[in-house]
Design a protein around this motif. Structure first.
Motif, PDB file in Angstrom:
ATOM      1  N   TYR A   3       0.848  -1.186   0.000  1.00 32.16           N
ATOM      2  CA  TYR A   3       0.000   0.000   0.000  1.00 32.16           C
ATOM      3  C   TYR A   3       0.888   1.242   0.000  1.00 32.16           C
ATOM      4  O   TYR A   3       1.824   1.342   0.809  1.00 32.16           O
ATOM      5  CB  TYR A   3      -0.898   0.029   1.234  1.00 32.16           C
ATOM      6  N   LYS A  88       1.741   0.610 -12.078  1.00 31.16           N
ATOM      7  CA  LYS A  88       1.434   0.646 -10.650  1.00 31.16           C
ATOM      8  C   LYS A  88       2.658   1.086  -9.848  1.00 31.16           C
ATOM      9  O   LYS A  88       3.165   0.377  -8.971  1.00 31.16           O
ATOM     10  CB  LYS A  88       0.913  -0.703 -10.151  1.00 31.16           C
ATOM     11  N   ASP A 106       0.473  -1.949  -4.911  1.00 32.17           N
ATOM     12  CA  ASP A 106      -0.686  -2.730  -5.342  1.00 32.17           C
ATOM     13  C   ASP A 106      -1.940  -1.870  -5.263  1.00 32.17           C
ATOM     14  O   ASP A 106      -2.821  -1.969  -6.113  1.00 32.17           O
ATOM     15  CB  ASP A 106      -0.842  -3.973  -4.460  1.00 32.17           C
ATOM     16  N   LYS A 107      -1.989  -1.021  -4.236  1.00 30.36           N
ATOM     17  CA  LYS A 107      -3.091  -0.074  -4.097  1.00 30.36           C
ATOM     18  C   LYS A 107      -2.528   1.261  -3.617  1.00 30.36           C
ATOM     19  O   LYS A 107      -1.592   1.294  -2.807  1.00 30.36           O
ATOM     20  CB  LYS A 107      -4.147  -0.598  -3.124  1.00 30.36           C
ATOM     21  N   GLU A 270     -12.950   5.325  -4.118  1.00 29.58           N
ATOM     22  CA  GLU A 270     -12.109   4.893  -5.252  1.00 29.58           C
ATOM     23  C   GLU A 270     -12.325   5.822  -6.443  1.00 29.58           C
ATOM     24  O   GLU A 270     -13.437   6.270  -6.717  1.00 29.58           O
ATOM     25  CB  GLU A 270     -12.427   3.455  -5.644  1.00 29.58           C
ATOM     26  N   LYS A 274      -8.885   1.819 -11.259  1.00 29.61           N
ATOM     27  CA  LYS A 274      -8.940   0.760 -10.251  1.00 29.61           C
ATOM     28  C   LYS A 274      -7.706   0.773  -9.360  1.00 29.61           C
ATOM     29  O   LYS A 274      -6.590   0.989  -9.810  1.00 29.61           O
ATOM     30  CB  LYS A 274      -9.068  -0.606 -10.954  1.00 29.61           C
ATOM     31  N   ASP A 275      -7.945   0.570  -8.087  1.00 29.42           N
ATOM     32  CA  ASP A 275      -6.912   0.478  -7.057  1.00 29.42           C
ATOM     33  C   ASP A 275      -6.250   1.815  -6.716  1.00 29.42           C
ATOM     34  O   ASP A 275      -5.247   1.857  -6.004  1.00 29.42           O
ATOM     35  CB  ASP A 275      -5.816  -0.545  -7.430  1.00 29.42           C
ATOM     36  N   TYR A 277      -7.278   5.368  -4.870  1.00 28.42           N
ATOM     37  CA  TYR A 277      -8.297   6.004  -4.045  1.00 28.42           C
ATOM     38  C   TYR A 277      -7.868   7.447  -3.739  1.00 28.42           C
ATOM     39  O   TYR A 277      -6.695   7.800  -3.841  1.00 28.42           O
ATOM     40  CB  TYR A 277      -8.478   5.239  -2.728  1.00 28.42           C
ATOM     41  N   LEU A 313      -9.456  -0.627   1.194  1.00 28.68           N
ATOM     42  CA  LEU A 313      -8.222  -1.126   0.573  1.00 28.68           C
ATOM     43  C   LEU A 313      -7.879  -2.514   1.086  1.00 28.68           C
ATOM     44  O   LEU A 313      -7.302  -3.330   0.369  1.00 28.68           O
ATOM     45  CB  LEU A 313      -7.059  -0.166   0.848  1.00 28.68           C
ATOM     46  N   ASP A 315      -9.922  -4.763   1.621  1.00 24.86           N
ATOM     47  CA  ASP A 315     -11.038  -5.623   1.212  1.00 24.86           C
ATOM     48  C   ASP A 315     -12.264  -5.515   2.120  1.00 24.86           C
ATOM     49  O   ASP A 315     -13.054  -6.462   2.223  1.00 24.86           O
ATOM     50  CB  ASP A 315     -10.597  -7.091   1.090  1.00 24.86           C
TER      51      ASP A 315
END
Length: 545
Positions: A3, A88, A106-107, A270, A274-275, A277, A313, A315
């Motif tokens: 993250y 990413k 990843d996020k 978000e 995607k991914d 925020y 983030l 889940d």
């Protein structure tokens, strides 16, 4: 899971902490170009004013705390340069060494915040002209004040500007607030804003409204401020004209902005990519009443959105439905607060608006130390739904504004306010709380039992109405509405024969109680064109005789 968070004040550090609580194995990195993190930005004016003595009290945590307690890497002095959603990764530069490095993720969370708006005014970059957003800004201002500043000019009459002005005044500085709009406190209705404006003038602050700054002048440091109407001596100036969301990184990465020009997000925080925020002051919100996109850069919202993004983030399934724009400010001993739509905003959104203005004690009147507060409600006539509220006074304001915020969030009508079961004990409240009384007045108006006129409407159309003040003669002599006549309440029935029936009559008393009783008497005598002044003369902020 890796993250990456860009930004390390309220929203960014809140998100990082929540991710760690949700995912103990996560690799969490926070990047910030600032040297300070997780600081109390809303406390900066009070640090300048020496209410907060030590700098360390503002900075809640440091990078070492995050690493030791939560295994979160917070890298200060690192400026994010570019986001590459396809790879990413984020390219960042170490501001101390100039070294550039790619940070994979990843996020990603953008918590880039907002920056002060600096208008293109002549001399705006001269010495001792400041903005206030970071701790280092407050350091510089405080150092100058400590050296013996005499005259300060605050450009902008919003919360931060007024709070800085208050704290400088308490330190013996001559303060002038310059606001381009008609009143201070943008977002508040005129009656409330002018009540605070009048109060601050009584406290010795020079408030100039409807006036624009045109230039800062001086040899190296500011010595004069030139406005559209005058020239003022000035040893320091603070620009407090608002902030703008920091969106450059987002735009260059293909992240969409919303109609407010802040980053567009869904209810999970978000973005369209995607991914990635966005949280805090860089992200837009939704108004809970209108459903429209809004941008309210508030510390409370920053913390909430950071927490929700952190959950999602990792889940989680939390959503952020929106905001009311609930705000509060305390200046000297006077507090003003608002929630929901103001009267102007409600009308712009197509509501058929009814308003009430109701003074009330904040606790039992026989308890030493009680103070008055005034509540304004904005209600939709058709649905009877409460759309907004504003409260001002030297008494307790935060409790009733939070009651209104809660009620509005759950779609309360004016009738629902009347039935609230609120706590009562003489030292802390009244048997009929101010919220309930305001609700009762609104219901009376909605049911046609009462017609009222706001102070602003009366002031702007004073020649149209026959104003009758039903207070006692001594009260009337002290202060009265220009052009009004005095008929003490006890004499009203006898003198009613002399009242004109071809003009609209406005009844006035101190806070509205005697005027309402006079309204009932005249109604029973067949008078139809009668109203009372909402809030009485105590809520009339305009010039009196």
């Amino acid at each position: 899971m890796r993250y990456l968070i860009i930004g390390a004040v309220a929203a960014g550090t809140k998100a990082a902490s929540k991710i760690r609580r949700e995912d103990g194995a996560a690799e969490i990195t926070v990047l910030t170009s600032d040297s300070d993190i997780s600081y109390a930005g809303c406390g900066l004016p009070y640090y300048i004013g020496d209410v907060i003595k030590e700098r360390g009290e503002l900075v809640v945590r440091n990078p070492e705390d995050f690493k030791m307690e939560q295994d979160i890497d917070v890298l200060t002095g690192w400026e994010a340069l570019k986001i590459s959603p396809d790879k990413k990764s984020v390219l960042a530069r170490d501001l101390n060494t100039g070294t550039e490095k790619e940070f994979p993720y990843d996020k990603l969370i953008l918590a880039t915040g907002a920056s002060p708006f600096i208008p293109p005014i002549d001399g705006v970059n001269i010495g001792n002209v400041f903005t206030l957003r970071r701790v280092v800004d407050a350091d510089r201002i405080k150092q100058l004040v400590n050296s013996g500043v005499k005259n300060a000019v605050i450009v902008g009459g919003g919360f931060i500007g007024l709070e800085v002005g208050e704290n400088l005044a308490k330190r013996g500085v001559n303060v002038t607030i310059i606001e381009m709009m008609e009143t201070i406190l943008p977002g508040f209705d005129k009656e409330i804003a002018m009540a605070m404006q009048n109060y601050l003038k009584e406290k010795g602050m020079n408030i100039l409204t409807g006036e624009a700054v045109q230039a800062f002048k001086g040899d190296g440091t500011v010595k004069e401020v030139v406005t559209s109407k005058r020239t003022l001596p000035c040893d320091m100036a603070v620009l407090s004209i608002g902030v703008r969301p920091n969106t450059r990184l987002a735009v260059e990465a293909g992240i969409e902005l919303g109609p407010t020009k802040a980053i567009a997000v869904d209810e999970n925080m978000e973005t369209n990519i995607k991914d990635i925020y966005a949280v805090g002051d860089c992200a837009e919100n939704v108004n809970l009443i209108t459903g429209q996109k809004v941008w309210y850069p508030m510390g409370s919202t920053a913390n909430k959105t950071g927490r929700i993004a952190g959950i999602n983030l990792a889940d989680g399934k939390w959503s952020f439905k929106g905001v009311l724009g609930t705000t509060i400010v305390k200046l000297f001993d006077m507090t003003a607060a608002k929630t929901g739509l103001n009267e102007t905003g409600a009308k712009k959104n197509g509501y058929d608006v009814l308003t009430v203005l109701v003074p009330s004690e904040d606790r039992a009147h026989y308890i030493p130390g009680y103070r008055m507060i005034t509540t304004k409600l904005i209600v939709d006539k058709n649905s009877r739904r409460v759309l907004g509220g504003q409260i001002i006074g030297e008494g307790v304001v935060d409790k009733p504004i939070d009651i209104l915020a809660t009620a509005i969030t759950f779609g309360a009508r004016a009738d629902d306010l009347v039935n609230l079961d609120l706590a009562y004990a003489p030292p802390v409240s009244t048997a009929m709380a101010s919220t309930i009384v305001a609700g009762e007045v609104a219901v009376n108006k909605l049911d046609g039992k009462l017609r009222g006129i706001s102070p602003t409407e009366l002031h702007e159309n004073l020649g149209r109405y026959y104003v009758v003040d039903v207070r006692s003669e001594p009260e009337y002599i002290i202060s009265s509405i220009p052009g009004s006549v005095n008929i003490p309440f006890g004499q009203l029935k006898r003198q009613a024969v002399n009242l004109p029936r071809d003009k609209e009559i406005v009844l006035v008393c101190k806070i509205g109680k005697r005027a309402y009783m006079a309204y009932r008497i005249l109604s029973q005598m067949g008078f139809e064109n009668i109203m009372i002044l909402d809030g009485g003369i105590s809520s009339y902020p305009f010039e009196t005789a």
